[in-house]
Enzyme design. Structure first.
Site, PDB file in Angstrom:
ATOM      1  N   HIS A 199       0.825  -1.222   0.000  1.00  0.00           N
ATOM      2  CA  HIS A 199       0.000   0.000   0.000  1.00  0.00           C
ATOM      3  C   HIS A 199       0.860   1.274   0.000  1.00  0.00           C
ATOM      4  O   HIS A 199       0.350   2.369   0.190  1.00  0.00           O
ATOM      5  CB  HIS A 199      -0.900   0.033   1.239  1.00  0.00           C
ATOM      6  CG  HIS A 199      -2.099  -0.885   1.187  1.00  0.00           C
ATOM      7  ND1 HIS A 199      -2.850  -1.091   0.059  1.00  0.00           N
ATOM      8  CD2 HIS A 199      -2.684  -1.628   2.162  1.00  0.00           C
ATOM      9  CE1 HIS A 199      -3.849  -1.926   0.328  1.00  0.00           C
ATOM     10  NE2 HIS A 199      -3.765  -2.268   1.591  1.00  0.00           N
ATOM     11  N   SER A 210     -15.874   2.342   1.746  1.00  0.00           N
ATOM     12  CA  SER A 210     -15.455   0.973   2.002  1.00  0.00           C
ATOM     13  C   SER A 210     -14.556   0.912   3.234  1.00  0.00           C
ATOM     14  O   SER A 210     -14.715   0.046   4.102  1.00  0.00           O
ATOM     15  CB  SER A 210     -14.731   0.409   0.779  1.00  0.00           C
ATOM     16  OG  SER A 210     -14.326  -0.918   1.006  1.00  0.00           O
ATOM     17  N   TYR A 219     -10.913  -0.247 -10.563  1.00  0.00           N
ATOM     18  CA  TYR A 219     -11.899  -1.191 -10.019  1.00  0.00           C
ATOM     19  C   TYR A 219     -13.155  -1.205 -10.878  1.00  0.00           C
ATOM     20  O   TYR A 219     -13.695  -2.259 -11.220  1.00  0.00           O
ATOM     21  CB  TYR A 219     -12.230  -0.772  -8.582  1.00  0.00           C
ATOM     22  CG  TYR A 219     -13.176  -1.679  -7.830  1.00  0.00           C
ATOM     23  CD1 TYR A 219     -12.700  -2.775  -7.114  1.00  0.00           C
ATOM     24  CD2 TYR A 219     -14.552  -1.434  -7.817  1.00  0.00           C
ATOM     25  CE1 TYR A 219     -13.559  -3.604  -6.409  1.00  0.00           C
ATOM     26  CE2 TYR A 219     -15.420  -2.252  -7.122  1.00  0.00           C
ATOM     27  CZ  TYR A 219     -14.922  -3.337  -6.414  1.00  0.00           C
ATOM     28  OH  TYR A 219     -15.791  -4.154  -5.720  1.00  0.00           O
TER      29      TYR A 219
END
Ligand code: PAP
Length: 323
Positions: A131, A161, A219
């Site tokens: 990340h 999310s 995504y």
């Protein structure tokens, strides 16, 4: 947010002494601005060790992302594509092992357990999750021939999310940040691995400058057309699907294996917890484009998108925020 909060070692205490500090989503005062990225105290030492010590091999594959952008999905897809010479999708290790174990994170897995993990012996291609901002990747990742596959998600669904993830498993007495508080922080870029714009922009620019090195995926595009994105991943990794594989339906098999419904219903993902304390099940929620609208008001969304757009100014990067 996490169960395991080891006491901070002295060298780390010194390291963080002068770092800007803010509240994390879990309400604790434990988010530090480290090399331009907000990192929670829990993972700071591991982030530092990874960024200083990891030595990449040319055959490595790095699955990179801002948290809650589709990392788990991309890990499953990348593993399935890259290791398909070893495993038929019908006998995939994904059926018995969570994606995060098959493709461990540098920060919250490997360098958390050991500041100098022995990764030399892992069979190629080694596949790792990450990340960290592109600028903070170890030089050997940026300079070797290893490949980086990045997934980006529209900033509204990413925020929601993460917020939902944190609220699914409250673990200590500290009150979590409210959505309003969380929103206020996010607009300033203060959230785990943020600022959002710096995380995505680093990989976006790298993908434009070195398309053979960094593949930038969205995504929302994967949701819309998984087959062509699987082909893109395989081509990028230098292992395109053959005509024979296409005819035999290998791409469809991989897409089914890695689908949210399939992964979420596997016993292995319904049970167990990550070393961080997060249940395996918490990585599989709705997986929808536009779920943010159930939590953020139109003006909150508009304001945040405006901030992000300004920060990304002129980069050409755009987001799809509804289906
Ligand atoms: P991480 O960065 O902490 O590993 P990550 O996997 O990026 O988390 O984010 C989880 C999100 O991806 C969840 O989104 P939601 O909260 O909006 O529902 C989760 O549902 C979604 N997700 C996980 N697996 C899949 C999958 N196979 N297909 C599509 N979406 C998925």
């Amino acid at each position: 947010m996490f169960n395991q909060k080891p006491p901070m070692a002295e060298d780390l205490q010194e390291l963080v002494l002068n770092l800007p500090r803010e509240k994390n989503l879990d309400g604790t005062n434990s988010l530090y601005l480290f090399k331009g990225a907000w990192v929670s105290a829990y993972v700071l030492r591991a982030v530092d060790s990874f960024q200083r010590h990891f030595i990449a091999q040319d055959t490595d594959i790095i699955v990179a992302s801002m948290p809650k952008s589709g990392t788990t999905w991309l890990k499953a897809l990348t593993f399935s594509v890259a290791k398909r010479h070893l495993y038929d999708p019908r006998e995939s290790p994904l059926l018995t092992t969570p994606p995060h174990e098959l493709v461990p994170f540098f920060e919250t897995d490997l360098y958390m357990k050991d500041p100098h993990p022995n990764l030399e012996q892992l069979p190629p291609p080694r596949i790792f999750g990450c990340h960290s901002h592109f600028a903070n990747l170890p030089e050997s990742i940026r300079n070797s021939k290893c490949k980086v596959v990045y997934i980006c998600r529209n900033p509204l669904d990413q925020v929601v999310s993460f917020f939902q993830f944190t609220h699914q498993f409250k673990q200590d007495g500290t009150p979590l940040l409210s959505l309003d508080e969380c929103y206020e922080n996010i607009c300033r870029g203060v959230h785990s691995r943020g600022p959002f714009w710096d995380n995505v922009l680093g990989y976006w620019k790298a993908s434009l400058e070195r398309p053979d090195k960094v593949l930038f995926l969205k995504y929302e595009d994967l949701k819309e057309d998984i087959i062509s994105n699987l082909k893109k991943i395989a081509e990028f990794l230098g292992i395109p699907f053959t005509d024979k594989e296409e005819k035999e339906g290998v791409i469809e098999e991989i897409s089914r294996l890695c689908s949210l419904d399939n992964l979420r219903n596997l016993e292995v993902n319904k049970n167990g917890v990550r070393p961080s304390g997060a249940p395996n099940s918490s990585f599989f929620r709705k997986g929808e484009v536009g779920d943010w609208a159930n939590y953020l008001s139109p003006s909150m969304a508009e304001n945040y998108l405006k901030i992000v757009e300004e920060k990304l100014g002129g980069s050409g990067l755009t987001f799809k925020t509804s289906q």
